[in-house]
Design a protein around this motif. Sequence first.
Motif, mmCIF file in Angstrom:
data_model
loop_
_atom_site.group_PDB
_atom_site.id
_atom_site.type_symbol
_atom_site.label_atom_id
_atom_site.label_comp_id
_atom_site.label_asym_id
_atom_site.label_seq_id
_atom_site.Cartn_x
_atom_site.Cartn_y
_atom_site.Cartn_z
ATOM 1 N N THR A 1 54.300 43.418 32.427
ATOM 2 C CA THR A 1 54.811 42.315 33.069
ATOM 3 C C THR A 1 53.993 41.520 33.953
ATOM 4 O OG1 THR A 1 55.530 43.426 35.135
ATOM 5 C CG2 THR A 1 57.111 43.175 33.346
ATOM 6 N N ASN A 2 52.670 42.183 34.355
ATOM 7 C CA ASN A 2 51.563 41.547 35.064
ATOM 8 C C ASN A 2 50.557 42.431 35.237
ATOM 9 O OD1 ASN A 2 50.446 39.504 36.659
ATOM 10 N ND2 ASN A 2 51.465 40.099 38.807
ATOM 11 N N VAL A 3 49.478 41.819 35.760
ATOM 12 C CA VAL A 3 48.328 42.504 36.022
ATOM 13 C C VAL A 3 47.617 41.994 37.305
ATOM 14 C CG1 VAL A 3 45.848 43.251 35.167
ATOM 15 C CG2 VAL A 3 47.656 42.767 33.571
ATOM 16 N N THR A 4 47.256 42.912 38.290
ATOM 17 C CA THR A 4 46.770 42.536 39.560
ATOM 18 C C THR A 4 45.549 43.531 39.851
ATOM 19 O OG1 THR A 4 48.195 43.965 40.871
ATOM 20 C CG2 THR A 4 49.057 41.984 40.335
ATOM 21 N N ILE B 1 28.852 42.864 35.695
ATOM 22 C CA ILE B 1 29.234 44.221 35.805
ATOM 23 C C ILE B 1 27.908 45.004 36.251
ATOM 24 C CG2 ILE B 1 30.543 46.698 35.726
ATOM 25 C CD1 ILE B 1 32.282 45.170 33.580
ATOM 26 N N THR B 2 27.475 45.220 37.544
ATOM 27 C CA THR B 2 26.159 45.814 37.626
ATOM 28 C C THR B 2 26.203 47.289 37.375
ATOM 29 O OG1 THR B 2 26.939 46.306 40.116
ATOM 30 C CG2 THR B 2 25.885 44.334 39.299
ATOM 31 N N ARG B 3 24.902 47.739 37.240
ATOM 32 C CA ARG B 3 24.579 49.066 36.790
ATOM 33 C C ARG B 3 25.459 50.061 37.744
ATOM 34 N NH1 ARG B 3 18.593 52.141 36.570
ATOM 35 N NH2 ARG B 3 19.551 54.240 35.962
ATOM 36 N N SER B 4 26.199 51.219 37.247
ATOM 37 C CA SER B 4 26.916 52.151 38.160
ATOM 38 C C SER B 4 28.222 51.413 38.749
ATOM 39 C CB SER B 4 26.180 52.833 39.255
ATOM 40 O OG SER B 4 24.947 53.546 38.339
ATOM 41 N N GLN B 5 28.519 50.057 38.644
ATOM 42 C CA GLN B 5 29.632 49.712 39.166
ATOM 43 C C GLN B 5 30.702 49.889 38.434
ATOM 44 O OE1 GLN B 5 29.516 45.173 39.316
ATOM 45 N NE2 GLN B 5 31.093 45.242 40.791
ATOM 46 N N CYS B 6 32.096 50.038 38.872
ATOM 47 C CA CYS B 6 33.431 50.027 38.456
ATOM 48 C C CYS B 6 34.241 48.888 38.722
ATOM 49 C CB CYS B 6 34.042 51.576 38.485
ATOM 50 S SG CYS B 6 33.037 52.628 38.029
ATOM 51 N N LEU B 7 34.909 48.434 37.838
ATOM 52 C CA LEU B 7 36.050 47.419 38.402
ATOM 53 C C LEU B 7 37.510 47.838 37.754
ATOM 54 C CD1 LEU B 7 34.103 44.040 36.835
ATOM 55 C CD2 LEU B 7 34.190 45.122 39.243
ATOM 56 N N SER B 8 38.460 47.758 38.687
ATOM 57 C CA SER B 8 39.855 48.308 38.367
ATOM 58 C C SER B 8 40.830 47.151 38.479
ATOM 59 C CB SER B 8 40.126 49.292 39.501
ATOM 60 O OG SER B 8 39.331 50.613 39.316
ATOM 61 N N ALA B 9 41.869 47.371 37.690
ATOM 62 C CA ALA B 9 43.052 46.447 37.689
ATOM 63 C C ALA B 9 44.331 47.164 37.604
ATOM 64 C CB ALA B 9 43.092 45.520 36.395
ATOM 65 N N GLN B 10 45.467 46.645 38.057
ATOM 66 C CA GLN B 10 46.688 47.551 38.218
ATOM 67 C C GLN B 10 47.580 46.800 37.078
ATOM 68 O OE1 GLN B 10 49.271 47.470 41.673
ATOM 69 N NE2 GLN B 10 48.590 49.762 41.695
ATOM 70 N N ILE B 11 48.120 47.352 36.226
ATOM 71 C CA ILE B 11 48.747 46.942 35.045
ATOM 72 C C ILE B 11 50.279 47.351 35.561
ATOM 73 C CG2 ILE B 11 49.577 46.820 32.720
ATOM 74 C CD1 ILE B 11 46.356 47.884 32.120
ATOM 75 N N HIS B 12 51.138 46.361 35.455
ATOM 76 C CA HIS B 12 52.525 46.421 35.903
ATOM 77 C C HIS B 12 53.454 46.396 34.672
ATOM 78 C CE1 HIS B 12 51.604 45.721 40.440
ATOM 79 N NE2 HIS B 12 50.642 45.056 39.720
ATOM 80 N N TYR B 13 54.448 47.352 34.690
ATOM 81 C CA TYR B 13 55.272 47.583 33.540
ATOM 82 C C TYR B 13 56.608 47.506 34.013
ATOM 83 C CZ TYR B 13 55.531 52.310 34.082
ATOM 84 O OH TYR B 13 55.448 53.685 34.599
ATOM 85 N N LEU B 14 57.735 46.929 33.214
ATOM 86 C CA LEU B 14 59.133 47.491 33.459
ATOM 87 C C LEU B 14 59.732 48.573 32.212
ATOM 88 C CD1 LEU B 14 61.878 46.681 34.929
ATOM 89 C CD2 LEU B 14 62.118 44.888 33.068
#
Length: 349
Positions: free
Chosen positions: A75-78, A110-123
């Motif tokens: 349903t969404n990504v935040t 995305i720099t070296r050793s960097q992590c990016l996260s996202a929260q995926i919403h579902y029903l």
Amino acid sequence: MTIKHITLALIFSLLALLVQAQNVSININAEQDYTPLNTNGTILMTICNTGPANVILPSNRIRPLVTVGAAASITNVTNPDGSPLSTFSFTINDPGTPANGVRLINNSTITRSQCLSAQIHYLAVNSATSDLVSGTVGFVGAQTSGNDISDDNSFTTINVGSSTPVSLATFVSKADGKNARLSWSTAQEVHNSLFEIQHSTNGKDFETIGTLEGKGTTTVKQEYNFTHYDLDPSVIHYYRLKQIDFDGNYTFSRSVSVKFDAYLGIQLRVSSTPTRNIQAWVHYGDTNLANASEIQLIDYLGRKIMSKRIRLVPGENKITFEGNLLTTGIYIVSLISQNSVVSGKVILN
């Protein structure tokens, strides 16, 4: 080697480092152990740059894809804190990708050793014991040179089902001497932490008298037994189960009861006197039962001849119906209370 040669060697080394794998990995994890049907859940996606150089824009844009099965609908990504997504752009059910999927593209370096996260919403839309979720790293254009494909895929499982993750097949109780024996079985369990066994003597106010550990997640029938010892036989004993999930959610079972042979509860005896009165003796032995009652005198045609409203006291209660206006025949005396109806027959000569 001259300074010029050293400088050129360093330049070529740096270029080789940049051309070398800007290796990225993906990891996805369901954030709930269990998602009841028609409720929302979340999956945390993390993209990490594990290579020796930055993943720079626009030449090295990452395009991860996360898909769920038929049990859920995205349903969404935040951002992980629920705020609007800032590190990726996304499209749900992007044409050309599997259904129930979301395609993301990083919009920052995305720099070296960097992590990016996202929260995926579902029903949660369809009941299932479990549903596989897959995450795959993709690239805009050709795959980055030297990328290690071994960490380009990640999988997790979401458990979706009815609002009660434990399917209670049976729950029975029986008297055994002065003890109450309880037994129940489950057809399946999803993240079942434990059962609390609860007891009451009025059917309304319950307290926990014991616990049994659940079997976690299983589709195999499970059997449970519990004994409550040395009980008062003068009252009815009620039991229910409080099933608790690992995440703290819980549901209550229906209640069952145990009545011992020595139980008196409310008992009725009737007789006639030589003066043609009809007398009723009501034994009120279980004060957990309602004491407000109505006692009726009914003729053989089913007509109510007389009635009295009474409030029972513990022990024997005597009620008299004057018989001077009664004809000869068979009469029924019925005591009607909130909990029960008891009756007795008497012949008036």
